[in-house]
Design a protein around this motif. Structure first.
Motif, PDB file in Angstrom:
ATOM      1  N   LYS A  11       1.029  -1.104  -0.019  1.00 59.88           N
ATOM      2  CA  LYS A  11      -0.022  -0.144   0.019  1.00 59.88           C
ATOM      3  C   LYS A  11       0.813   1.343  -0.037  1.00 59.88           C
ATOM      4  CE  LYS A  11      -3.845  -1.786   2.554  1.00 59.88           C
ATOM      5  NZ  LYS A  11      -4.768  -1.587   3.680  1.00 59.88           N
ATOM      6  N   TYR A  51     -12.396  -1.915  -3.416  1.00 63.65           N
ATOM      7  CA  TYR A  51     -12.924  -2.182  -2.085  1.00 63.65           C
ATOM      8  C   TYR A  51     -14.469  -1.863  -1.884  1.00 63.65           C
ATOM      9  CZ  TYR A  51      -8.149  -2.188  -0.048  1.00 63.65           C
ATOM     10  OH  TYR A  51      -7.243  -2.520   0.647  1.00 63.65           O
ATOM     11  N   PHE A  59     -15.163   4.056   6.941  1.00 69.12           N
ATOM     12  CA  PHE A  59     -13.932   4.266   6.583  1.00 69.12           C
ATOM     13  C   PHE A  59     -13.618   4.161   4.956  1.00 69.12           C
ATOM     14  CE2 PHE A  59     -13.860  -0.278   7.992  1.00 69.12           C
ATOM     15  CZ  PHE A  59     -13.511  -0.991   6.963  1.00 69.12           C
ATOM     16  N   LEU A  63     -10.249   5.129   3.226  1.00 70.09           N
ATOM     17  CA  LEU A  63      -9.358   4.104   2.485  1.00 70.09           C
ATOM     18  C   LEU A  63      -9.094   4.257   1.198  1.00 70.09           C
ATOM     19  CD1 LEU A  63      -8.255   1.032   2.907  1.00 70.09           C
ATOM     20  CD2 LEU A  63     -10.721   0.243   2.448  1.00 70.09           C
ATOM     21  N   ARG A  87      -2.128 -14.258   4.803  1.00 74.43           N
ATOM     22  CA  ARG A  87      -2.765 -13.544   5.735  1.00 74.43           C
ATOM     23  C   ARG A  87      -2.110 -13.693   7.277  1.00 74.43           C
ATOM     24  NH1 ARG A  87      -6.727 -10.236   4.619  1.00 74.43           N
ATOM     25  NH2 ARG A  87      -7.759 -10.672   6.691  1.00 74.43           N
ATOM     26  N   MET A  90       0.930 -11.355   6.783  1.00 72.04           N
ATOM     27  CA  MET A  90       0.732  -9.874   6.920  1.00 72.04           C
ATOM     28  C   MET A  90       0.199  -9.512   8.483  1.00 72.04           C
ATOM     29  SD  MET A  90      -2.256 -10.022   3.960  1.00 72.04           S
ATOM     30  CE  MET A  90      -3.134  -8.672   4.847  1.00 72.04           C
ATOM     31  N   THR A  93      -4.951  -6.855  11.202  1.00 74.78           N
ATOM     32  CA  THR A  93      -5.352  -5.481  10.414  1.00 74.78           C
ATOM     33  C   THR A  93      -4.805  -4.292  11.229  1.00 74.78           C
ATOM     34  OG1 THR A  93      -7.457  -6.574   9.795  1.00 74.78           O
ATOM     35  CG2 THR A  93      -7.468  -4.244   9.479  1.00 74.78           C
ATOM     36  N   ARG A 104       2.812  -6.199   9.399  1.00 76.86           N
ATOM     37  CA  ARG A 104       2.316  -5.213   9.826  1.00 76.86           C
ATOM     38  C   ARG A 104       2.838  -4.688  11.265  1.00 76.86           C
ATOM     39  NH1 ARG A 104      -3.952  -6.867   7.877  1.00 76.86           N
ATOM     40  NH2 ARG A 104      -3.916  -5.694   5.964  1.00 76.86           N
ATOM     41  N   ILE A 111      -4.022   1.338  11.812  1.00 71.64           N
ATOM     42  CA  ILE A 111      -4.923   0.590  11.148  1.00 71.64           C
ATOM     43  C   ILE A 111      -5.396   0.780   9.881  1.00 71.64           C
ATOM     44  CG2 ILE A 111      -7.124   1.723  11.849  1.00 71.64           C
ATOM     45  CD1 ILE A 111      -8.403  -1.050  12.290  1.00 71.64           C
ATOM     46  N   GLU A 112      -5.309   1.898   9.236  1.00 71.01           N
ATOM     47  CA  GLU A 112      -5.362   2.125   7.851  1.00 71.01           C
ATOM     48  C   GLU A 112      -4.146   2.092   7.211  1.00 71.01           C
ATOM     49  OE1 GLU A 112      -8.594   4.834   6.618  1.00 71.01           O
ATOM     50  OE2 GLU A 112      -7.070   5.978   5.922  1.00 71.01           O
ATOM     51  N   ASN A 114      -1.918   0.426   7.024  1.00 67.40           N
ATOM     52  CA  ASN A 114      -1.229  -0.997   7.505  1.00 67.40           C
ATOM     53  C   ASN A 114      -0.501  -1.796   6.270  1.00 67.40           C
ATOM     54  OD1 ASN A 114      -3.285  -1.577   6.033  1.00 67.40           O
ATOM     55  ND2 ASN A 114      -4.480  -2.815   7.578  1.00 67.40           N
ATOM     56  N   VAL A 116       0.001  -3.250   3.829  1.00 65.81           N
ATOM     57  CA  VAL A 116      -0.327  -4.414   2.966  1.00 65.81           C
ATOM     58  C   VAL A 116      -1.933  -4.752   2.831  1.00 65.81           C
ATOM     59  CG1 VAL A 116       1.778  -5.548   2.692  1.00 65.81           C
ATOM     60  CG2 VAL A 116       0.405  -6.174   4.524  1.00 65.81           C
ATOM     61  N   HIS A 117      -2.315  -5.355   1.529  1.00 67.43           N
ATOM     62  CA  HIS A 117      -3.560  -5.838   1.556  1.00 67.43           C
ATOM     63  C   HIS A 117      -3.080  -7.255   1.217  1.00 67.43           C
ATOM     64  CE1 HIS A 117      -7.394  -7.143  -0.187  1.00 67.43           C
ATOM     65  NE2 HIS A 117      -6.818  -7.580  -1.009  1.00 67.43           N
TER      66      HIS A 117
HETATM   67  P1  RTP Z   1      -6.928  -6.014   3.812  1.00 69.20           P
HETATM   68  O1  RTP Z   1      -8.363  -6.399   3.158  1.00 69.20           O
HETATM   69  O2  RTP Z   1      -6.523  -4.758   3.285  1.00 69.20           O
HETATM   70  O3  RTP Z   1      -6.161  -7.063   3.465  1.00 69.20           O
HETATM   71  O4  RTP Z   1      -7.132  -5.936   5.261  1.00 69.20           O
HETATM   72  P2  RTP Z   1      -8.008  -6.657   6.199  1.00 69.20           P
HETATM   73  O5  RTP Z   1      -9.001  -7.746   5.572  1.00 69.20           O
HETATM   74  O6  RTP Z   1      -7.274  -7.279   7.611  1.00 69.20           O
HETATM   75  O7  RTP Z   1      -9.030  -5.696   6.765  1.00 69.20           O
HETATM   76  P3  RTP Z   1     -10.573  -5.256   5.951  1.00 69.20           P
HETATM   77  O8  RTP Z   1     -11.273  -5.496   7.207  1.00 69.20           O
HETATM   78  O9  RTP Z   1     -10.683  -6.042   4.857  1.00 69.20           O
HETATM   79  O10 RTP Z   1     -10.417  -3.623   5.718  1.00 69.20           O
HETATM   80  C1  RTP Z   1      -9.825  -3.344   4.482  1.00 69.20           C
HETATM   81  C2  RTP Z   1      -8.798  -2.193   4.885  1.00 69.20           C
HETATM   82  O11 RTP Z   1      -9.721  -1.105   5.492  1.00 69.20           O
HETATM   83  C3  RTP Z   1      -8.866  -0.574   6.325  1.00 69.20           C
HETATM   84  N1  RTP Z   1      -9.695  -0.273   7.759  1.00 69.20           N
HETATM   85  N2  RTP Z   1      -9.588   0.932   8.199  1.00 69.20           N
HETATM   86  N3  RTP Z   1     -10.313   2.690  10.283  1.00 69.20           N
HETATM   87  C4  RTP Z   1     -11.017   1.382  10.293  1.00 69.20           C
HETATM   88  O12 RTP Z   1     -11.203   1.164  11.370  1.00 69.20           O
HETATM   89  C5  RTP Z   1     -10.387   0.515   9.654  1.00 69.20           C
HETATM   90  N4  RTP Z   1     -10.794  -0.839   9.236  1.00 69.20           N
HETATM   91  C6  RTP Z   1     -10.367  -1.295   8.351  1.00 69.20           C
HETATM   92  C7  RTP Z   1      -7.521  -1.063   6.745  1.00 69.20           C
HETATM   93  O13 RTP Z   1      -6.754  -0.575   5.918  1.00 69.20           O
HETATM   94  C8  RTP Z   1      -7.885  -2.371   6.253  1.00 69.20           C
HETATM   95  O14 RTP Z   1      -6.709  -3.152   5.742  1.00 69.20           O
END
Ligand code: RTP
Ligand code: MG
Length: 140
Positions: A11, A51, A59, A63, A87, A90, A93, A104, A111-112, A114, A116-117
């Motif tokens: 990212k 997304y 968010f 995002l 996962r 990584m 989150t 991470r 959290i934002e 972070n 990598v996806h």
């Molecule tokens: P990713 O999809 O990026 O691999 O991460 P993830 O599954 O761990 O997290 P996800 O719930 O799918 O959320 C996607 C991305 O949104 C941002 N996020 N911000 N501000 C917040 O509360 C919040 N929650 C999530 C993060 O950048 C997260 O990777």
């Protein structure tokens, strides 16, 4: 064990800090092979579509903005159980919850921001890989 492919994105917070090589070293050290990779500038439309699943989340706007702030590196990682393995590598989150040695924990700022996806299921991995790559660009 199954040989799988997953979609990874390094990212903007990480590309900005010149961390692509260090993050790739963590992936490779965990047995994931980078079988396709390109550095691209996402458009707002692309990031919004990628997304779309989070469209109703508070968010979402932030995002999408964060994902277009700098170029990203999109990549296909291949390996045994690559989806779950990535996962694990990584980390959680929220970097505050991420285990030692994970990308991470090592590099994420928040959290934002972070770093990598990674795809969260084999089905999503297939869709996300085809979002960015033609089959001919993937060279195992
Ligand atoms: P990713 O999809 O990026 O691999 O991460 P993830 O599954 O761990 O997290 P996800 O719930 O799918 O959320 C996607 C991305 O949104 C941002 N996020 N911000 N501000 C917040 O509360 C919040 N929650 C999530 C993060 O950048 C997260 O990777
Ligand atoms: Mg996710």
């Amino acid at each position: 064990m199954a040989l799988e492919r997953t979609l990874s994105i390094i990212k903007p917070d990480a590309t900005k800090r010149n961390l692509t090589g260090k993050i790739n070293a963590v992936f490779e050290g965990a047995g994931l092979r980078i079988v396709a990779q390109k550095r691209i500038q996402l458009t707002e439309k692309q990031a919004g579509a990628f997304y779309a699943v989070h469209k109703e989340r508070p968010f979402y706007g932030s995002l999408v903005s964060s994902m277009i702030a700098e170029p990203v590196v999109v990549q296909v990682l291949q390996g045994e159980n690559a989806v779950a393995k990535n996962r694990e590598v990584m980390g959680a989150t929220n970097p505050a919850d991420a285990a030692e040695g994970t990308v991470r924990k090592l590099f994420a700022e928040s959290i934002e921001a972070n770093s990598v996806h990674g795809s969260d299921s084999l089905e999503n991995a297939k869709n996300e890989i085809s979002f960015f790559f033609a089959e001919t660009e993937i060279l195992p």
